[in-house]
Design a protein around this motif. Structure first.
Motif, PDB file in Angstrom:
ATOM      1  N   ASP A 203      25.525 -16.422 -17.068  1.00  0.00           N
ATOM      2  CA  ASP A 203      25.882 -16.308 -15.662  1.00  0.00           C
ATOM      3  C   ASP A 203      26.684 -15.024 -15.450  1.00  0.00           C
ATOM      4  OD1 ASP A 203      26.326 -18.075 -12.995  1.00  0.00           O
ATOM      5  OD2 ASP A 203      28.131 -16.927 -13.444  1.00  0.00           O
ATOM      6  N   VAL A 206      30.562 -14.914 -16.220  1.00  0.00           N
ATOM      7  CA  VAL A 206      31.148 -15.236 -17.531  1.00  0.00           C
ATOM      8  C   VAL A 206      31.796 -14.016 -18.172  1.00  0.00           C
ATOM      9  CG1 VAL A 206      30.633 -15.987 -19.879  1.00  0.00           C
ATOM     10  CG2 VAL A 206      29.637 -17.193 -17.943  1.00  0.00           C
ATOM     11  N   CYS A 245      27.217 -20.983 -17.816  1.00  0.00           N
ATOM     12  CA  CYS A 245      28.244 -20.646 -16.830  1.00  0.00           C
ATOM     13  C   CYS A 245      29.606 -21.165 -17.284  1.00  0.00           C
ATOM     14  CB  CYS A 245      27.893 -21.210 -15.452  1.00  0.00           C
ATOM     15  SG  CYS A 245      27.958 -23.010 -15.344  1.00  0.00           S
ATOM     16  N   SER A 590      25.557 -17.800  -9.104  1.00  0.00           N
ATOM     17  CA  SER A 590      26.725 -17.953  -9.972  1.00  0.00           C
ATOM     18  C   SER A 590      27.739 -18.891  -9.340  1.00  0.00           C
ATOM     19  CB  SER A 590      27.362 -16.586 -10.241  1.00  0.00           C
ATOM     20  OG  SER A 590      28.554 -16.722 -10.980  1.00  0.00           O
ATOM     21  N   ARG A 593      26.560 -22.509  -9.600  1.00  0.00           N
ATOM     22  CA  ARG A 593      26.780 -23.059 -10.947  1.00  0.00           C
ATOM     23  C   ARG A 593      28.254 -23.409 -11.160  1.00  0.00           C
ATOM     24  NH1 ARG A 593      23.786 -18.246 -12.557  1.00  0.00           N
ATOM     25  NH2 ARG A 593      21.560 -18.729 -12.694  1.00  0.00           N
ATOM     26  N   THR A 594      29.125 -22.503 -10.752  1.00  0.00           N
ATOM     27  CA  THR A 594      30.561 -22.739 -10.930  1.00  0.00           C
ATOM     28  C   THR A 594      31.012 -23.956 -10.137  1.00  0.00           C
ATOM     29  OG1 THR A 594      30.934 -20.367 -11.240  1.00  0.00           O
ATOM     30  CG2 THR A 594      32.849 -21.709 -10.691  1.00  0.00           C
TER      31      THR A 594
END
Length: 876
Positions: A203, A206, A245, A590, A593-594
């Motif tokens: 991701d 990261v 991620c 991103s 995902r977070t």
């Protein structure tokens, strides 16, 4: 080898020559990995190679020449390089290499002579390379042994961090030696290093997070991989949505307890970790504070000063010109805090505060540092001062420049204040935390207030939102209930920090339990105890230009009393929506995902984030990922119209024309009913998609449903002038070029590139000059990686007889593009994933690979990577 191609090329040009090469770099720079890569390259080129691993172990401390390590290396490789001559030389040296041999100069001389003959036998008539690894363990040994190998005609490569070793070896005889410095890896290589180690796509967030945590160690491959391993073991690095991620990115990232830098600090000075922990946990710590620190930990001041110098030299600390000390590596500070422990750290802050008070009873120039240590010391009594008054005074002074720090000090004052002042301080603090947007602290403060009162803060009146429970004078229960509600919604936890009553509030229950959104008018009652400037005329604005906007709703209810969150699920959600609309799709994915990895509870903002992630993946032709984000077909969601928009796009992507159009008609009918009930989220997106697909599939009957849905949307607007959405809907429903042009102008000014591409396409269908509109839409689609949209644009251009500008793949040379493709292959990416990463079409990637196979003669992707690592493709 990632990021070390120049170093490998420099070494490769000297292999086979009797010259010394010293590979220098700090611990963790990848010296061993580089030697392994050199050994692999030598084997591919048919060069004899051994790797000698020297040791400082006590059982071989008598072996001053490191002969035993040489023997081990030759025996390990004997099957490939051995012969009768080498076997004889090995036996001879083995017999001579005993502890008694080193007792006299004569016997040592015979051993050295036979060692050189051993290297002669190893060299033979072929090129030979001797690699010495980890020579820092025995720096004196390697000089003589390496010199023997050089005299035998071998290339010697030594990995070390000792400047004296480098100087001695490169000055050997008449051979022109070379020092290869392993500097920090570039920022772009951190993600590739993690991807190669984990065999996952990474991701985008990261690598920057690890880079920020490492600070001065950011370019150190060993430190990067150590953090990566630790985060994996903690389940903070998790595979989600097609990439690895980072969950909870705001939480500290600490170096492993066994990292060499942590051990160095611990081993060098008994108080070393406490010093770093105190610096990391303090707002101010300068050289002048070392006097107080030395007294607090019962250490010599001189030793503390030397520790600062040593830690600065190894990159652990930084000292500004005015003497302020900070951690050069935040992850080291976090590791020190973990090692010291919360109780010992509070005790250290308390001891520091007591020493400050004893030195200056007037508390004049030490007010701010003292407040900082008092706040970190918890509720312990310092003695001799009114801690609550001091903390309030310090907070008032720091408020204009650092509101968050002021709030932290006011929170600490609650632990020291008199019972009569508690309600006043708690009320002011709760309102201040709302104003500055620190809802994570707000939940903790409410929990502490509940614990202090011994009673739950409950809201039992339901519709009115006015609480009737008393909290024994700590604060009005209605205010704490409202604060608990805000904290729960903004932190993504139904009962933050143990506030068990938050889930009893109807709004919170709907948000987490039923996963249903709410309108502005529903927020007014439960948040009324916190004040605000709610305007009833704004209650219909539960959406921002067709997008669900909870932060906007809170702002409309509380006015200036509300501060947008600095972190948490709602802040992440707003960024996801903005990034999607502005065309920053990698960032939007991103963020999604977070959000899912950090805040597992299902809420309406999770639903929108998943749907947008599914839409992005679908438009990039990653259909499996899109399905994964979308979830089960019969899954009940908070935003059915928005979900229908995504599902209709997936049906159209598969070319199921009849099913797509039928679905669109049903979805529009359902969406109109939802709009009449007040939910218009995603309606404009569904209408525009239905219009495009109806046009593409030649469905004239679908226009009636589209126009009816457009009227339903426009009927929800109270604005005197049409907004962007109204203009787009007018342009779609009425084929109006002026409306499309006005919408495109507004979207371009706002930076909303995703919707701008749509507006340009709508304008292109009715404009006299189609070319500039299609060109703009094509440029945006290329930047987004929207392969589906580019295909549609090209089809429309052919229909209109328009030639689009020929776009080069990028300003980069073909060699740079091909090198980047191979680097992404090393990470295990498919052609489709590579196309998304470099913003090319999948066919373009395939063309580049075909050209590479033709130039190199390679037959597989694996062969291509191997050729690239050997430098065969350096000129491509």
């Amino acid at each position: 080898m990632i990021g070390r191609h120049e170093e490998l090329a420099a070494i490769g040009g000297l292999l086979g020559k009797p010259v010394p090469i010293v590979v220098r770099g700090p611990r963790g720079a990848g010296k061993t990995a580089l030697l392994d890569e050199v050994a692999s390259g030598c084997r591919d080129r048919g060069i004899r190679t051994i790797t000698v691993e020297l040791t400082s172990a006590s059982e071989e401390s008598w072996d001053l020449l490191g002969v035993q390590a040489v023997l081990r290396a030759l025996r390990a490789g004997f099957a490939d390089i051995g012969g009768s001559r080498l076997a004889t030389a090995l036996a001879t040296v083995n017999q001579l290499c005993t502890p008694t041999t080193y007792d006299s100069p004569a016997s040592r001389g015979r051993l050295l002579h036979q060692l050189q003959r051993l290297f002669d036998s190893f060299h033979g008539a072929a090129a030979a390379v001797v690699l010495f690894d980890d020579v820092d363990a025995a720096p004196a040994t390697v000089i003589t042994t390496a010199s023997a190998a050089l005299r035998a005609g071998c290339t010697v490569v030594v990995a070390c961090d000792d400047e004296a070793v480098a100087l001695d070896l490169t000055a050997f005889g008449e051979a022109a030696g070379q020092v290869v410095e392993l500097g920090p890896l570039g920022d772009r290589y951190a993600g590739e290093l993690i991807a190669a180690a984990t065999r996952h796509q990474i991701d985008p967030a990261v690598a920057p997070a690890i880079h920020a945590a490492l600070g001065s160690l950011a370019g150190n491959p060993g430190a990067v991989l150590a953090l990566c391993d630790l985060l994996l073991s903690q389940d903070r690095l998790t595979h989600l949505g097609g990439a690895l991620c980072l969950a909870d990115p705001d939480a500290p990232i600490a170096l492993p307890a066994d990292h060499w830098l942590v051990r160095l600090v611990e081993r060098t000075h008994e108080f070393g970790l406490r010093l770093l922990a105190l610096i990391a946990n303090s707002e101010w710590f300068g050289m002048d504070d070392l006097v107080v620190f030395a007294a607090a930990v019962d250490a010599e001041l001189g030793a503390c000063g030397r520790a600062v110098d040593e830690f600065t030299a190894v990159g652990a600390l930084r000292c500004t010109p005015d003497g302020v000390l900070t951690l050069a590596c935040p992850a080291l500070g976090a590791a020190a805090i973990d090692a010291v422990g919360a109780d010992r750290l509070r005790a250290l802050h308390l001891a520091f505060a007591r020493h400050l008070v004893s030195r200056d009873r007037s508390l004049g120039h030490i007010l701010l540092p003292l407040a900082d240590h008092l706040a970190a010391a918890g509720g312990a009594d310092v003695g001799g001062i009114d801690a609550a008054t001091l903390l309030e005074r310090a907070a008032h002074r720091i408020q204009p420049v650092n509101p968050a720090l002021a709030a932290r000090w006011r929170r600490a004052a609650l632990a020291h204040c008199a019972p009569a002042d508690h309600a006043r301080l708690l009320d002011a603090l709760a309102r201040e935390l709302v104003r500055i947007g620190r809802y994570d602290w707000l939940g903790e403060v409410v929990a502490e207030a509940r614990g202090a009162s011994g009673q739950a803060v409950t809201d039992t009146t339901g519709a009115s939102g006015q609480a009737v429970a008393d909290t024994t004078g700590a604060c009005a229960s209605g205010e704490l209930a409202a604060a608990a509600c805000l904290a729960a919604l903004h932190t993504g936890v139904a009962s933050p920090a143990g506030v068990g009553d938050a889930s009893a509030i109807p709004i919170v229950d709907r948000w987490f339990g039923a996963n249903e959104p709410f309108g502005t008018e529903e927020l007014a009652a439960p948040l009324a105890p916190l004040g605000g400037t709610h305007d009833p005329l704004m209650t219909r604005h539960a959406h921002r230009d067709g997008w669900f906007d909870p932060i906007g709703m809170f702002k409309s209810v509380l006015g200036p009393a509300y501060g947008a969150p600095q972190r948490g699920p709602l802040e992440l959600y707003r960024r996801i929506v903005d990034d999607y609309r502005r065309g920053q799709w990698d960032n939007a994915l991103s963020g999604a995902r977070t959000l899912v990895a950090t805040y597992p509870a299902a809420t309406p903002v999770h639903e929108v984030a998943r749907l947008l992630a599914a839409e992005i993946c679908k438009r990039r032709d990653e259909l499996d990922l899109a399905e994964s984000w979308l979830g089960e077909p019969d899954r009940r969601g908070a935003f059915p119209t928005l979900r229908s928009w995504v599902e209709m796009g997936l049906l159209g992507r598969r070319g199921q024309a009849d099913a797509t159009l039928a679905f669109g008609r049903r979805a529009c009918t359902t969406a109109v009913r939802a709009a009449e009930a007040g939910d218009t989220t995603g309606l404009h997106l569904l209408i525009i998609r239905h219009a495009f697909l109806a046009t593409a599939f030649g469905d004239g009957e679908g226009l009636a449903e589209i126009q009816e849905a457009a009227r339903a949307w426009c009927g929800r607007s109270d604005a005197p002038e049409p907004g962007v959405t109204e203009l787009l809907l007018t342009a779609v429903a009425q084929n109006s070029f002026p409306a499309a042009r006005a919408a495109a102008t507004a979207l371009r000014a706002g930076g909303y590139r995703t919707e701008l591409a749509t507006a340009c396409l709508i304008a292109a269908r009715t404009a006299d000059d189609t070319r500039p509109w299609l060109s703009t839409a094509d440029e945006i689609a290329e930047q987004l990686g929207d392969t589906r949209l580019r295909t549609y644009i090209k089809s429309l251009a052919r229909t209109r007889g328009v030639a689009l500008p020929r776009r080069t793949t990028s300003s980069r040379s073909s060699a740079a593009v091909e090198a980047r493709i191979i680097e992404l292959i090393q990470q295990g990416m498919t052609n489709r994933q590579i196309a998304v990463a470099i913003r090319f079409s999948e066919k373009s990637v395939e063309r580049h690979l075909t050209r590479l196979f033709a130039k190199t003669g390679c037959r597989s992707r694996l062969d291509l990577v191997a050729a690239y690592e050997r430098g065969v493709l350096a000129g491509t």
